[in-house]
Write a protein that holds these residues in place. Structure first.
Motif, PDB file in Angstrom:
ATOM      1  N   UNK A  77      38.379  10.492  -8.940  1.00  0.00           N
ATOM      2  CA  UNK A  77      38.025   9.408  -7.727  1.00  0.00           C
ATOM      3  C   UNK A  77      36.543  10.104  -7.643  1.00  0.00           C
ATOM      4  N   UNK A  78      35.447   9.074  -7.615  1.00  0.00           N
ATOM      5  CA  UNK A  78      34.198   9.547  -7.169  1.00  0.00           C
ATOM      6  C   UNK A  78      33.441   8.749  -6.097  1.00  0.00           C
ATOM      7  N   UNK A  79      32.823   9.146  -5.170  1.00  0.00           N
ATOM      8  CA  UNK A  79      32.497   8.681  -4.159  1.00  0.00           C
ATOM      9  C   UNK A  79      30.719   8.981  -3.829  1.00  0.00           C
ATOM     10  N   UNK A  80      29.965   7.880  -3.871  1.00  0.00           N
ATOM     11  CA  UNK A  80      28.577   8.275  -3.592  1.00  0.00           C
ATOM     12  C   UNK A  80      27.750   9.401  -4.576  1.00  0.00           C
ATOM     13  N   UNK A  81      28.537   9.209  -5.997  1.00  0.00           N
ATOM     14  CA  UNK A  81      27.926  10.025  -7.136  1.00  0.00           C
ATOM     15  C   UNK A  81      28.466  11.497  -7.069  1.00  0.00           C
ATOM     16  N   UNK A  82      29.572  11.584  -6.064  1.00  0.00           N
ATOM     17  CA  UNK A  82      30.088  13.153  -5.909  1.00  0.00           C
ATOM     18  C   UNK A  82      31.644  12.908  -6.443  1.00  0.00           C
ATOM     19  N   UNK A  83      31.791  14.138  -6.818  1.00  0.00           N
ATOM     20  CA  UNK A  83      33.646  14.127  -7.527  1.00  0.00           C
ATOM     21  C   UNK A  83      34.328  14.147  -5.996  1.00  0.00           C
ATOM     22  N   UNK A  84      35.082  13.097  -5.951  1.00  0.00           N
ATOM     23  CA  UNK A  84      36.037  12.927  -4.808  1.00  0.00           C
ATOM     24  C   UNK A  84      37.498  13.611  -4.881  1.00  0.00           C
ATOM     25  N   UNK A  85      38.041  13.449  -6.299  1.00  0.00           N
ATOM     26  CA  UNK A  85      39.275  14.141  -6.423  1.00  0.00           C
ATOM     27  C   UNK A  85      39.591  14.076  -7.745  1.00  0.00           C
ATOM     28  N   UNK A  86      40.457  15.068  -8.116  1.00  0.00           N
ATOM     29  CA  UNK A  86      40.860  14.854  -9.541  1.00  0.00           C
ATOM     30  C   UNK A  86      42.365  15.453  -9.748  1.00  0.00           C
ATOM     31  N   UNK A  87      43.291  14.938 -10.427  1.00  0.00           N
ATOM     32  CA  UNK A  87      44.495  15.125 -10.391  1.00  0.00           C
ATOM     33  C   UNK A  87      45.023  15.011 -11.887  1.00  0.00           C
ATOM     34  N   UNK A  88      45.757  16.089 -12.620  1.00  0.00           N
ATOM     35  CA  UNK A  88      46.263  15.870 -13.644  1.00  0.00           C
ATOM     36  C   UNK A  88      47.836  16.179 -13.537  1.00  0.00           C
ATOM     37  N   UNK A  89      48.614  15.350 -14.427  1.00  0.00           N
ATOM     38  CA  UNK A  89      50.119  15.543 -14.227  1.00  0.00           C
ATOM     39  C   UNK A  89      50.828  15.552 -15.770  1.00  0.00           C
TER      40      UNK A  89
END
Length: 207
Positions: free
Chosen positions: A190-202
């Protein structure tokens, strides 16, 4: 002489194996690229697999966000062990939203299934598979927010408020008639305003 011939045959077979593997992988990747509908994708996943309930026998997660990620995922658990599909799924998680997340909230989902020992990316067909979403907030507006999520302070509307959240073990019914067995890998960004919002690996294994 016979021993020599056998040795030559063994060497030839070993040399041919990589080429056979490459040809088989090329056929698999070509078949995936030719898929046009969600039904064809599901058929490809379920081909040559037995039908019936499957069990989640292996599960792991990783918060792949960087140091400056706007969301930190501290824990995520799935029970019972093993989970049987179709059937109930218990989820518990603890995470923190460090800064409000508003629109547009871009999302990218990567899903792959292991085929012939190699993870093959599943294409995006009708919002199913490895897809990109211009604004997850728009999608959230179209769903009814589950009561357990609302109770912890998230109403599924943007902006998502900055806070620490803890979802206790909560049961969800997985209403699917069939999930194909195999090894899967998924990564959501997930990205917001060009910034990394979240990252999840399963990583999961269904048998």
């Amino acid at each position: 002489m016979r021993v020599f011939v056998c040795l030559l045959g063994a060497v030839a077979a070993c040399l041919a194996m990589p080429n056979v593997y490459e040809m088989e992988m090329a056929e698999v990747e070509g078949a995936i690229n030719r898929l046009q509908t969600k039904e064809e994708l599901v058929h490809f996943l379920t081909e040559n697999t037995s039908r019936g309930p499957v069990r989640l026998t292996s599960f792991s997660f990783k918060d792949c966000g960087g140091a400056g990620a706007l969301v930190n995922i501290n824990s995520l658990s799935i029970t019972p062990d093993p989970v049987v599909f179709p059937g109930p799924l218990n989820v518990a998680t603890d995470f923190k939203i460090n800064s409000p997340l508003g629109q547009p909230l871009k999302g990218d989902l990567y899903i792959a299934k292991k085929v012939l020992g190699k993870y093959i990316k599943l294409p995006c067909i009708d919002n199913f598979g490895s897809c990109s979403y211009a604004d997850l907030c728009v999608l959230l507006e179209q769903v009814q927010c589950p009561d357990p999520i609302v109770r912890i302070g998230i109403d599924c509307t943007c902006p998502l408020k900055a806070n620490s959240y803890s979802l206790p073990k909560t049961e969800f019914d997985v209403d699917v008639s069939f999930i194909p067995a195999g090894d899967y890998m998924a990564r959501g960004n997930i990205t917001y305003m060009g910034k990394e919002g979240a990252c999840l690996e399963l990583s999961i294994t269904l048998t």
